[in-house]
Design an enzyme around this catalytic site. Structure first.
Site, PDB file in Angstrom:
ATOM      1  N   GLU A 162       0.842  -1.205   0.000  1.00 58.16           N
ATOM      2  CA  GLU A 162       0.000   0.000   0.000  1.00 58.16           C
ATOM      3  C   GLU A 162       0.871   1.246   0.000  1.00 58.16           C
ATOM      4  O   GLU A 162       2.078   1.159   0.264  1.00 58.16           O
ATOM      5  CB  GLU A 162      -0.910  -0.023   1.247  1.00 58.16           C
ATOM      6  CG  GLU A 162      -0.124   0.171   2.532  1.00 58.16           C
ATOM      7  CD  GLU A 162      -0.830  -0.351   3.781  1.00 58.16           C
ATOM      8  OE1 GLU A 162      -1.473  -1.413   3.699  1.00 58.16           O
ATOM      9  OE2 GLU A 162      -0.700   0.314   4.817  1.00 58.16           O
ATOM     10  N   LYS A 204       2.760   4.664   1.081  1.00 58.23           N
ATOM     11  CA  LYS A 204       3.309   5.201   2.332  1.00 58.23           C
ATOM     12  C   LYS A 204       3.011   6.692   2.327  1.00 58.23           C
ATOM     13  O   LYS A 204       3.595   7.456   1.549  1.00 58.23           O
ATOM     14  CB  LYS A 204       4.814   4.935   2.392  1.00 58.23           C
ATOM     15  CG  LYS A 204       5.442   5.399   3.684  1.00 58.23           C
ATOM     16  CD  LYS A 204       6.870   4.905   3.800  1.00 58.23           C
ATOM     17  CE  LYS A 204       7.479   5.225   5.142  1.00 58.23           C
ATOM     18  NZ  LYS A 204       7.503   6.629   5.481  1.00 58.23           N
ATOM     19  N   ASP A 235       2.829  10.505   3.238  1.00 61.74           N
ATOM     20  CA  ASP A 235       3.860  11.381   3.778  1.00 61.74           C
ATOM     21  C   ASP A 235       3.219  12.523   4.566  1.00 61.74           C
ATOM     22  O   ASP A 235       3.018  13.620   4.048  1.00 61.74           O
ATOM     23  CB  ASP A 235       4.695  11.924   2.609  1.00 61.74           C
ATOM     24  CG  ASP A 235       5.978  12.567   3.085  1.00 61.74           C
ATOM     25  OD1 ASP A 235       6.308  12.426   4.277  1.00 61.74           O
ATOM     26  OD2 ASP A 235       6.652  13.208   2.265  1.00 61.74           O
ATOM     27  N   LYS A 237      11.176   3.128  -0.166  1.00 66.35           N
ATOM     28  CA  LYS A 237      11.186   4.583  -0.323  1.00 66.35           C
ATOM     29  C   LYS A 237      11.407   4.959  -1.783  1.00 66.35           C
ATOM     30  O   LYS A 237      12.284   4.420  -2.445  1.00 66.35           O
ATOM     31  CB  LYS A 237      12.325   5.175   0.515  1.00 66.35           C
ATOM     32  CG  LYS A 237      12.185   4.904   2.011  1.00 66.35           C
ATOM     33  CD  LYS A 237      11.210   5.835   2.661  1.00 66.35           C
ATOM     34  CE  LYS A 237      11.881   7.136   2.920  1.00 66.35           C
ATOM     35  NZ  LYS A 237      11.421   7.841   4.087  1.00 66.35           N
ATOM     36  N   CYS A 294      21.247  48.721   2.063  1.00 65.48           N
ATOM     37  CA  CYS A 294      20.816  48.039   0.845  1.00 65.48           C
ATOM     38  C   CYS A 294      22.034  47.629   0.013  1.00 65.48           C
ATOM     39  O   CYS A 294      22.862  48.480  -0.327  1.00 65.48           O
ATOM     40  CB  CYS A 294      19.901  48.963   0.036  1.00 65.48           C
ATOM     41  SG  CYS A 294      19.434  48.250  -1.550  1.00 65.48           S
ATOM     42  N   CYS A 343      14.484  48.039   1.980  1.00 66.36           N
ATOM     43  CA  CYS A 343      15.099  49.270   1.487  1.00 66.36           C
ATOM     44  C   CYS A 343      13.946  50.159   1.041  1.00 66.36           C
ATOM     45  O   CYS A 343      13.173  49.761   0.172  1.00 66.36           O
ATOM     46  CB  CYS A 343      16.016  48.950   0.310  1.00 66.36           C
ATOM     47  SG  CYS A 343      16.450  50.419  -0.651  1.00 66.36           S
ATOM     48  N   CYS A 401      16.208  52.981  -6.162  1.00 67.57           N
ATOM     49  CA  CYS A 401      17.004  51.767  -5.991  1.00 67.57           C
ATOM     50  C   CYS A 401      16.870  50.926  -7.272  1.00 67.57           C
ATOM     51  O   CYS A 401      15.762  50.508  -7.640  1.00 67.57           O
ATOM     52  CB  CYS A 401      16.491  50.993  -4.779  1.00 67.57           C
ATOM     53  SG  CYS A 401      17.320  49.432  -4.535  1.00 67.57           S
TER      54      CYS A 401
HETATM   55  S1  IVH Z   1       2.576   0.861   9.058  1.00 66.57           S
HETATM   56  C1  IVH Z   1       4.046  -0.898  13.109  1.00 66.57           C
HETATM   57  N1  IVH Z   1       1.640   1.887   6.850  1.00 66.57           N
HETATM   58  O1  IVH Z   1       5.598   5.749   7.980  1.00 66.57           O
HETATM   59  C2  IVH Z   1       4.078  -0.254  11.781  1.00 66.57           C
HETATM   60  N2  IVH Z   1       3.062   3.246   8.172  1.00 66.57           N
HETATM   61  O2  IVH Z   1       8.492   5.484   8.413  1.00 66.57           O
HETATM   62  C3  IVH Z   1       3.040   0.754  11.623  1.00 66.57           C
HETATM   63  N3  IVH Z   1       3.371   5.509   7.288  1.00 66.57           N
HETATM   64  O3  IVH Z   1       5.620   5.599  11.465  1.00 66.57           O
HETATM   65  C4  IVH Z   1       3.251   1.617  10.438  1.00 66.57           C
HETATM   66  N4  IVH Z   1       2.096   5.270   5.500  1.00 66.57           N
HETATM   67  O4  IVH Z   1       3.878   7.114  10.300  1.00 66.57           O
HETATM   68  C5  IVH Z   1       2.413   2.100   7.919  1.00 66.57           C
HETATM   69  N5  IVH Z   1       0.670   2.670   4.886  1.00 66.57           N
HETATM   70  C6  IVH Z   1       1.442   2.875   5.949  1.00 66.57           C
HETATM   71  C7  IVH Z   1       2.085   4.102   6.177  1.00 66.57           C
HETATM   72  C8  IVH Z   1       2.901   4.241   7.306  1.00 66.57           C
HETATM   73  C9  IVH Z   1       2.859   6.107   6.184  1.00 66.57           C
HETATM   74  C10 IVH Z   1       4.295   6.170   8.221  1.00 66.57           C
HETATM   75  C11 IVH Z   1       4.039   5.876   9.677  1.00 66.57           C
HETATM   76  C12 IVH Z   1       5.301   5.244  10.179  1.00 66.57           C
HETATM   77  C13 IVH Z   1       6.291   5.760   9.204  1.00 66.57           C
HETATM   78  C14 IVH Z   1       7.508   4.886   9.150  1.00 66.57           C
END
Ligand code: IVH
Length: 703
Positions: free
Chosen positions: A134, A136, A138, A343, A437, A455, A461
């Protein structure tokens, strides 16, 4: 969450309730009204697919507020009206997470994932492992506890063991349900984890607003989300339009004598359960796969879509799908062994800060610009980066020679995220802000409530004059192509351009003799300059570079007047009656139009043949739309809402966002509700039908 029958039922209840509200009927059923509102919130905030107009939602919401005011004993903590909190939060108490919030181990390439798969197989003794993959997200991580189906607590990650109790702020996030039927799954208490985000559009709008107020842009949406969660004013938190994605269940207490539900057997089923309960989990984006190569392919394919998503993601998360196997694999002290972050290519980079140049902008603001060793940040080479002002340099603890972390995300403009004082060798030098300036030598001043040194020698200027001319010519202003930064500087040095009106008096015979100016480019420049004389008034207003007057405000001003000189007669109070103009902006506009030099400049421009009249308004002098504000409510029969709004703008009117004394016409369609009621109370507002509106646009008069 809602099946077809429920959707149809709730939609028919919606129609009935809207009718009841319209008829001012007694006996509206409060629980049904609440269910209907929750359903529409879900359609809007989770599915992004609303079934009713915003105005209709507002009518129902107002009706609920009214009913609850009459029957306060019936208010429940999860009522849609109970998000908004009155007053300010004092301090955020510290709370302990039921289960520590660990972070994830990171991987950066396919080999890392193959390695992860190999280790997981070794540890579990299995030949094949099922993974759930899934996005991640941000943002800023949060933890939520629901007890007996109600949201009990929301907290920040903190140090992973204890965080801050930010329940009041969490309640402002519309994608976080205030109650959810966990009891259907036999769950009495549950702790869930997720990420709070500010989507890219909202982030950009927020940053633009900061900039227009003379404040610094934020580096990335993650900081914007994290900062917003810590605001003490919940109303302001609500205005930030945050969103929450929920992706993990960290702790569950079942109701007595209940068995663990099958939804808690796998991670993918857990995501589906969360989705079914009304959370915005990545149930749609997730994929379940048994083969690490398929996982890698999915991660790589998703990375390609990264820029098309409305929110920021910085990678993918790969999780062992079966929860019993997750348990078996366990954790290290830092992260689970059953999950791995993949990442994406970083939009961050580190570099060395070599020097700081001080640039003077068109308003005289002196901006420090850091020169860094060129570094590639997400595919773009960065060597020069604004460090905003003196305060920012102090806050980020920047010194010449420092290693700095650069980021380019959410917004295209790169920012310095931080410096690394721990890497200093002792050779670093502090950054001294100039007292005069750097361009004209005039002493710099700083107002008590401002962050920037300025300024004030604006008319002499060189930097300010050149920047003003460049801004005047820019694409969104007068759009004079061929008269960009380098050429303006050149013409200034040659004495051809000393101020804006000189653009219209350029000595083309001399220019033709300059190296690099062929006949074609000169003719093009001449026609671009000539064409700019016909630009609409709002562009000219924006081009003048009045402080705090961006494109939106310029349009509002242009719509309000017949001729630019009219603004000389506007007091600050009168300006503030216009849409979205506050005291600061009004003050700046007044100052501009009461300055003799500025008035002289405008007269010169008029003499050169520029358009200072509001042409639209004059074109439509017969039309009552010109310069008037409109708002549409209810369902229109003949026109689409967007068509009607475009007609207003074409005829020189403007659209406002709500009913207030600034509104001139409310156009009422079928089933109009709260806006109409509100408008009736303000007797300066003319309430007209769709037909009357159409007549107005055709014949220029209201029947
Ligand atoms: S699972 C025990 N799933 O990424 C593990 N984390 O770098 C629980 N994050 O601390 C985290 N998307 O804040 C999980 N789909 C996702 C995520 C996710 C973002 C963040 C989360 C975590 C950090 C780790």
């Amino acid at each position: 969450m809602y099946n077809k029958e429920q959707t149809q039922y709730l939609q028919s209840e919606t129609t009935a309730l809207l009718q009841q509200v319209k008829d001012n009927a007694e006996g509206i059923n409060i629980p049904i009204l609440r269910d209907v509102l929750r359903f529409h919130e879900y359609r809007y905030y989770i599915l992004n697919d609303p079934l009713i107009a915003d105005g209709e939602y507002d009518q129902l919401y107002k009706a609920l507020e009214k009913m609850e005011a009459a029957h306060p004993e019936q208010i429940t903590p999860d009522s849609p009206t109970q998000r908004v909190s009155k007053g300010l939060t004092k301090d955020f108490p510290k709370v302990q997470h039921l289960v520590p919030m660990l972070s994830l181990d990171n991987s950066y390439n396919a080999e890392d994932l193959v390695d992860f798969d190999r280790k997981a197989k070794e540890l579990s003794g299995l030949a094949e492992i099922e993974y759930c993959v899934e996005p991640k997200f941000d943002g800023a991580s949060i933890s939520l506890i629901y007890e007996d189906d109600f949201l009990l607590r929301g907290s920040t990650r903190g140090d992973g063991v204890t965080g801050d109790d930010i329940t009041t702020n969490i309640r402002q996030i519309r994608s976080v349900p205030l109650s959810a039927k966990f009891s259907q799954y036999g769950i009495r208490q549950i702790e869930i984890r997720g990420e709070v985000l500010m989507n890219k559009n909202n982030f950009k709008a927020y940053n633009d607003a900061l900039e227009e107020q003379g404040l610094d842009r934020l580096a990335n949406p993650r900081n914007a989300a994290a900062g917003s969660l810590r605001i003490k004013d919940p109303k302001e938190v609500a205005r930030r339009n945050l969103e929450a994605f929920i992706y993990h269940v960290s702790d569950v207490t079942l109701e007595p004598k209940k068995d663990q539900p099958k939804e808690l057997d796998t991670h993918s089923a857990t995501l589906q359960m969360l989705w079914d309960l009304g959370f915005r989990s990545p149930a749609k984006e997730k994929r379940v796969m048994k083969n690490i190569q398929a996982v890698i392919d999915y991660c790589e394919a998703f990375e390609k879509q990264r820029d098309d998503l409305p929110y920021e993601i910085d990678g993918m998360v790969i999780k062992v799908n079966h929860l019993d196997m997750q348990e078996q694999l366990g954790m290290t002290t830092h992260h689970p062994r059953w999950a791995m972050a993949y990442k994406f290519k970083a939009r961050q980079g580190t570099s060395k800060l070599r020097s700081v140049e001080f640039q003077v902008g068109r308003t005289g603001a002196v901006t420090p610009v850091a020169k860094i060793d060129p570094v590639s940040v997400g595919g773009v080479t960065v060597s020069s980066i604004s460090v905003h002002n003196e305060e920012y340099i102090k806050e980020k603890n920047l010194q010449l020679g420092d290693t700095v972390l650069i980021e380019r995300s959410g917004d295209v403009i790169p920012q310095v995220v931080k410096s690394f004082p721990e890497l200093r060798t002792g050779e670093e030098k502090s950054i001294h802000f100039p007292t005069h300036c750097p361009v004209c030598g005039y002493p710099l001043v700083k107002l008590p409530d401002e962050a920037v040194w300025r300024c004030n020698n604006s008319n002499n200027c060189e930097a300010q004059i050149v920047e003003r001319i460049v801004h005047f010519n820019s694409k969104d202003a007068m759009d004079i192509r061929g008269l960009g930064d380098a050429i303006v500087r050149k013409f200034y040095a040659l004495g051809f351009l000393n101020d804006i009106p000189d653009i219209y008096r350029l000595p083309f015979d001399k220019i033709r003799q300059l190296e690099g100016f062929g006949e074609k480019s000169v003719t093009n420049l001449q026609s671009a300059i000539e064409a700019s004389k016909k630009q609409p008034l709002h562009r000219l207003i924006y081009a003048l570079g009045i402080r705090f007057v961006g494109e939106t405000t310029a349009k509002v001003l242009a719509n309000a007047i017949n001729h630019l000189f009219d603004l000389k007669e506007y007091s600050q109070e009168r300006l503030q009656e216009l849409e979205d103009i506050g005291p600061k902006v009004a003050g700046s506009i007044c100052q501009f139009f009461h300055n003799d030099q500025n008035m002289d400049l405008l007269k010169q421009l008029e003499a050169e043949g520029l358009q200072l009249k509001n042409e639209k308004k004059n074109l439509h002098t017969g039309s009552n739309l010109a310069g008037q504000t409109f708002l549409f409510t209810g369902t229109l029969n003949k026109l689409k809402r967007s068509q009607a709004e475009a007609m207003v703008e074409e005829n020189g009117g403007s659209i406002v966002s709500g009913v207030s004394s600034k509104l001139n016409y409310l156009v009422v369609g079928e089933d109009a509700g709260s806006k109409l009621e509100k408008a009736k109370k303000i007797n300066t507002i003319k309430i007209i039908s769709e037909e009357e509106f159409l007549t107005m646009t055709e014949k220029g008069e209201v029947s």
